[in-house]
Scaffold this motif. Structure first.
Motif, PDB file in Angstrom:
ATOM      1  N   PHE A   9      50.245  34.224  37.377  1.00 19.88           N
ATOM      2  CA  PHE A   9      48.964  33.678  37.819  1.00 19.88           C
ATOM      3  C   PHE A   9      48.476  32.627  36.820  1.00 19.88           C
ATOM      4  N   PRO A  10      47.669  31.676  37.277  1.00 21.67           N
ATOM      5  CA  PRO A  10      47.109  30.696  36.336  1.00 21.67           C
ATOM      6  C   PRO A  10      46.126  31.361  35.376  1.00 21.67           C
ATOM      7  N   LYS A  11      45.926  30.727  34.227  1.00 22.00           N
ATOM      8  CA  LYS A  11      45.049  31.304  33.207  1.00 22.00           C
ATOM      9  C   LYS A  11      43.627  31.477  33.729  1.00 22.00           C
ATOM     10  N   THR A  12      43.204  30.612  34.631  1.00 23.38           N
ATOM     11  CA  THR A  12      41.841  30.708  35.172  1.00 23.38           C
ATOM     12  C   THR A  12      41.630  32.002  35.953  1.00 23.38           C
ATOM     13  N   MET A  13      42.716  32.655  36.362  1.00 24.70           N
ATOM     14  CA  MET A  13      42.607  33.909  37.117  1.00 24.70           C
ATOM     15  C   MET A  13      42.824  35.138  36.244  1.00 24.70           C
ATOM     16  N   LEU A  14      42.965  34.941  34.940  1.00 24.98           N
ATOM     17  CA  LEU A  14      43.315  36.055  34.054  1.00 24.98           C
ATOM     18  C   LEU A  14      42.290  37.175  34.116  1.00 24.98           C
ATOM     19  N   ASN A  15      41.018  36.829  34.102  1.00 24.43           N
ATOM     20  CA  ASN A  15      39.960  37.834  34.199  1.00 24.43           C
ATOM     21  C   ASN A  15      40.086  38.634  35.486  1.00 24.43           C
ATOM     22  N   GLU A  16      40.284  37.937  36.563  1.00 23.98           N
ATOM     23  CA  GLU A  16      40.379  38.570  37.883  1.00 23.98           C
ATOM     24  C   GLU A  16      41.605  39.472  37.980  1.00 23.98           C
ATOM     25  N   VAL A  17      42.741  38.962  37.496  1.00 23.25           N
ATOM     26  CA  VAL A  17      43.980  39.733  37.561  1.00 23.25           C
ATOM     27  C   VAL A  17      43.855  41.015  36.748  1.00 23.25           C
ATOM     28  N   LEU A  18      43.306  40.922  35.544  1.00 23.76           N
ATOM     29  CA  LEU A  18      43.198  42.098  34.684  1.00 23.76           C
ATOM     30  C   LEU A  18      42.174  43.098  35.219  1.00 23.76           C
ATOM     31  N   SER A  19      41.113  42.620  35.867  1.00 19.41           N
ATOM     32  CA  SER A  19      40.145  43.538  36.462  1.00 19.41           C
ATOM     33  C   SER A  19      40.786  44.380  37.550  1.00 19.41           C
ATOM     34  N   HIS A  20      41.697  43.766  38.325  1.00 15.39           N
ATOM     35  CA  HIS A  20      42.332  44.507  39.415  1.00 15.39           C
ATOM     36  C   HIS A  20      43.585  45.248  38.941  1.00 15.39           C
ATOM     37  N   LEU A  21      44.193  44.789  37.856  1.00 11.82           N
ATOM     38  CA  LEU A  21      45.242  45.591  37.224  1.00 11.82           C
ATOM     39  C   LEU A  21      44.630  46.866  36.656  1.00 11.82           C
ATOM     40  N   PHE A  22      43.434  46.735  36.138  1.00 13.74           N
ATOM     41  CA  PHE A  22      42.635  47.869  35.659  1.00 13.74           C
ATOM     42  C   PHE A  22      42.440  48.895  36.791  1.00 13.74           C
ATOM     43  N   ILE A  23      42.094  48.413  37.985  1.00  7.33           N
ATOM     44  CA  ILE A  23      41.925  49.287  39.148  1.00  7.33           C
ATOM     45  C   ILE A  23      43.260  49.935  39.527  1.00  7.33           C
ATOM     46  N   PHE A  24      44.312  49.132  39.503  1.00  5.55           N
ATOM     47  CA  PHE A  24      45.642  49.634  39.850  1.00  5.55           C
ATOM     48  C   PHE A  24      46.053  50.766  38.906  1.00  5.55           C
TER      49      PHE A  24
END
Length: 854
Positions: free
Chosen positions: A99-114
């Motif tokens: 994912f692009p760096k601009t989505m890092l926050n979003e990706v980690l928030s949902h990896l957190f959920i996963f």
């Protein structure tokens, strides 16, 4: 499609164990406006200030295929493999590279959920192995594990969650090892746990020792025979993870936390206060300065069933005794400083108390699950004991009211009692044959789900979420600045006031700041001596002077419009709203110096003296800072006496904005720096001629006041904190910066500056023309991983002030190459390779045995 349906039908319990917490958390993400449903993030506390910046550095390394051995993005350089082993080693984290760096926050928030959902699935897997009859109970117990107050409160420590996921799998593996003599699952699960996070896995390993000792072995022979297997597979899993464990251990032993500091207290506090942490309505701790706090809630239904576990028939008294001993030991550990210190890997807790309580919570849930099965195993014969258990819980609530120290909210008490009564009514309805067994279990599980879900939602709301726009709106602008200025380590760049503590690492700047558990303790101490702001495991750029800027090759400062411009750098340009200031002096990562530099007196509380002594020993030049006396302060709500030059011992009665006020009249024109160090200074206001210059947490760092004129007045108002400690010390130093002397120093530095010819994250080559025999100082933290070559010949490195890398050279022009391999990596790689081959051999032998049997 048919195979998928068959798979789903065969594993429906595990799928629901995953999907229910996953869907719950995604619904919660929508409600809390977490990206992409808004502009918020689950990454709070250190997840924002540390982990997210480290993920950004990891992302860049994965995308550029750079080495994981070392990084210059923060801390003047650091062992990235050690940091990776502590924070980033989970295979799940590789997903960020897609994912692009601009989505890092979003990706980690949902990896957190996963990951939270995987905790639910793993818990369900364990309970399903124990009993396949009550599917819904297995699923809801897994849900309770995934969303206990421990997970809710501490889930921002996203690198810990893999250990929580793997704990139930490891315990199933222990069962298989003992009952079926098959240690493969145990070995693999423990290996992944150790690989993903060695620190939390230490707590799991300690728990496993107690779990095995107190296991229901058939006889003494089995205890010792399986014990050999248990020890073998435990060591084998550690050997397989050695490539991570050994470099991580070597790195962590250089931190401030590695110092032995056994607590002296016997108890933290009151057991009634600790027990109340099981109750409905308690807010999960995300962090706490009191080490006796704990997150223990995992359902009131759980508490009732744990009591039932001890009073119902069908469970042997030996098993009850063993589980009871382990439960009591864990509970007492929360309140015993010395035992807690051991649980935490001989490590102080530093604001995250009782990190091992996930073990206690899972133990509670396993006992509750057994209590449920036993209580309902003979229909109505023992169901009345559930009513008794509910009554005992109410007595416990009364004991908390009686012995609680402080004031507990009555809302918590009444809500907890209310939930107990709901379960009591359900038990009575079943006892009176108004509802049947299946309906009773169904209603109890629904109630269990509701209380866990409600407390999880309440906890995440109380945790709060991060406003992504506020913290990351300048990412694009700073990325453009990097492209324009270049990324050479000879031209380091720093943000003068980061919104996150590790913001410079988020932008992958070659900077000075590092806040992380792997920060070198010796570097922290020396940076403190030089006048930088430091903490137990951090050193920030705040506190720089012209000398330290050149010494550490800081070429650029980035300043936002709302920040005080407290730098001597010259304005260069603006990108969006970010201003770029450039050092007017050329910098380098290495400088030739006299061998007298090793006589540098750096352990002193006065940073101006420390810097003066540095240049005196390095170049034989004196007096870059000229200190001058200051008058005693005015006091309000406190008294003081002067104990030394510029040092005041105070006794406070209350915390006010101007507890201590220093007024410093300027007696001649010149650039002035201040440094004050106060044990209890909470916030500070600094005025220049009655105009506010800067404010905030300014303690323990050099502060550039500016180019002042004779007759100007500097005022410093200090507010002392409001804690229970009444007395403390404040030290204040003021000095003129002598530009003429610095010019001489700069000239000498440039005459023998290290010129980089090629550079990467693990290898630097350059030349230096040494005027006299001496040493070359590098603004790189020293550790055992660095090797130095002078004109192609390997030489021994030296360490300055226990912190910085130096290489001795003779007079003349030399080519110096520095190469880095993390200490312990080669040994770890060899041990891991041998261990993995051994495990593969075990798998092949087992496969051959099965073939022979067929």
């Amino acid at each position: 499609m048919q195979k998928i349906k068959q798979f789903c039908k065969r594993h429906d319990t595990l799928l629901l164990g995953f999907l229910i917490p996953f869907c719950f958390m995604e619904i919660l993400a929508v409600a809390l406006e977490v990206q992409p449903f808004g502009n918020k993030s689950f990454l709070i506390v250190d997840a924002l200030h540390q982990y997210l910046p480290f993920f950004a550095d990891y992302w860049e390394k994965l995308r550029s295929m750079d080495s994981l051995f070392y990084s210059f993005h923060g801390g003047l350089g650091h062992n990235f493999l050690g940091l990776w082993a502590y924070y980033l080693s989970s295979p799940l984290n590789v997903i960020v590279a897609f994912f692009p760096k601009t989505m890092l926050n979003e990706v980690l928030s949902h990896l957190f959920i996963f990951k939270i959902a995987l905790c639910g699935c793993a818990g369900t897997f364990y309970f399903k192995r124990r009993n396949k009859k009550y599917k819904i109970a297995n699923i809801i117990f897994g849900f309770a594990y995934a969303l206990s107050s421990y997970i809710v409160g501490y889930s921002w420590n996203i690198m810990w969650l893999e250990v929580m996921i793997l704990l139930p799998v490891i315990l199933v593996g222990v069962d298989r090892l003992i009952k079926e003599r098959d240690g493969r699952l145990y070995c693999v699960a423990l290996f992944f746990s150790l690989f993903c996070n060695f620190y939390m896995s230490f707590m799991t390993c300690l728990f496993l020792v107690f779990w095995y000792i107190l296991y229901d072995h058939k006889n003494v022979k089995e205890f010792f025979a399986r014990g050999i297997q248990f020890a073998f597979y435990s060591l084998l899993s550690a050997g397989m993870a050695a490539v991570v464990l050994i470099p991580a251990y070597v790195g962590i032993m250089k931190t401030s936390s590695a110092k032995w500091d056994f607590p002296k207290e016997l108890w933290y506090g009151n057991f009634a206060n600790l027990y109340s942490r099981h109750f409905i309505g308690t807010v999960p701790w995300t962090n706490s300065v009191f080490d006796g706090d704990a997150n223990l809630y995992c359902g009131i239904f759980t508490l009732i069933l744990v009591v039932a576990f001890f009073i119902v028939k069908g469970i042997s008294w030996k098993h009850k005794l063993r589980r009871g001993i382990l439960l009591v030991f864990l509970f007492f550990s929360f309140n015993m400083p010395i035992v807690g210190y051991v649980w935490h890997g001989f490590h102080n807790q530093y604001g995250i108390p009782n990190r091992f309580s996930y073990l206690y919570i899972f133990l509670l849930l396993t006992m509750a699950h057994e209590g449920l099965l036993a209580a309902f195993s003979k229909k109505r014969r023992q169901s009345w004991k559930l009513c008794v258990a509910a009554g005992i819980i109410c007595v416990g609530i009364g004991a908390v009211l009686k012995f609680y120290q402080g004031k507990i909210s009555m809302n918590i008490i009444w809500m907890t009692v209310g939930v107990v009564l709901v379960y009591y009514v359900l038990f009575m309805l079943y006892q009176l044959r108004i509802i049947n067994l299946r309906l009773c279990i169904m209603l109890c599980c629904v109630g269990f789900f509701v209380e866990i879900a409600a407390m999880a939602g309440y906890g995440f709301v109380k945790n709060g979420q991060v406003d992504v726009n506020y913290y990351f709106s300048d990412t694009g602008a700073i990325s453009k600045i990097k492209k324009k200025t270049g990324t050479s380590i000879a031209k380091r760049m720093e943000i003068t006031k980061g919104l996150m503590l590790d913001e410079s690492i988020w932008h992958t700047l070659n900077g000075v700041t590092l806040f992380g558990s792997t920060a070198s303790g010796n570097v922290v101490d020396t940076m403190d001596d030089l006048g930088f702001y430091t903490g137990v495991n951090e050193y920030l750029y705040e506190g720089a002077t012209p000398l330290t800027n050149n010494l550490f090759s800081v070429q650029y400062n980035l300043i936002r419009p709302e920040d005080t411009i407290n730098t001597e750098f010259q304005y260069k340009s603006t990108e969006d709203t970010v201003k770029v200031f450039e050092n007017q002096y050329k910098t380098s990562i290495g400088y030739g110096m006299s061998s007298n530099i090793f006589q540098w007196i750096y352990e002193d509380v006065d940073p101006f003296y420390v810097q003066n002594n540095f240049i005196q020993n390095a170049y034989g030049i004196e007096g870059i800072f000229k200190e001058f006396d200051t008058s005693p302060p005015k006091a309000k709500e406190c008294t003081f006496y002067q104990s030394n030059d510029g040092e005041y011992v105070f006794e406070k009665t209350a915390s006010v904005a101007d507890n201590l006020t220093f007024n410093i009249p300027v007696k001649k024109d010149g650039k002035i720096y201040l440094h004050f160090d106060g044990s209890q200074v909470e916030s500070t206001l600094i005025y220049k001629n009655d105009d506010l210059y800067t404010s905030g947490r300014l303690n323990a760092q050099c502060i550039y006041i500016g180019d002042m004129k004779k007759g100007d007045v500097i005022s410093i108002e200090m507010q002392l904190d409001n804690d229970s400690t009444k007395s403390g010390v404040v030290r204040l130093k003021a000095a003129y910066f002598d530009e003429a002397v610095f010019q001489k120093v700069y000239q000498r530095m440039q005459e023998e500056s290290f010129q980089i010819k090629s550079e990467s994250s693990t290898k630097i080559t350059g030349t230096i023309n040494k005027k006299i025999e001496g040493t070359v100082f590098f603004s790189i933290p020293d550790d055992q991983g660095w090797s130095a070559y002078v004109d192609g010949k390997k030489v021994k490195t030296k360490t300055l002030a226990k912190a910085f890398l130096c290489v001795d050279v003779t007079k003349g022009e030399h080519t110096i190459t520095l190469e880095y391999v993390p200490p312990g990596f080669k040994l770890g790689a060899i041990i891991s390779t041998v261990s993995i081959l051994l495990f593969v051999g075990i798998l092949l032998l087992d496969y051959k045995k099965k073939i022979r049997k067929k």
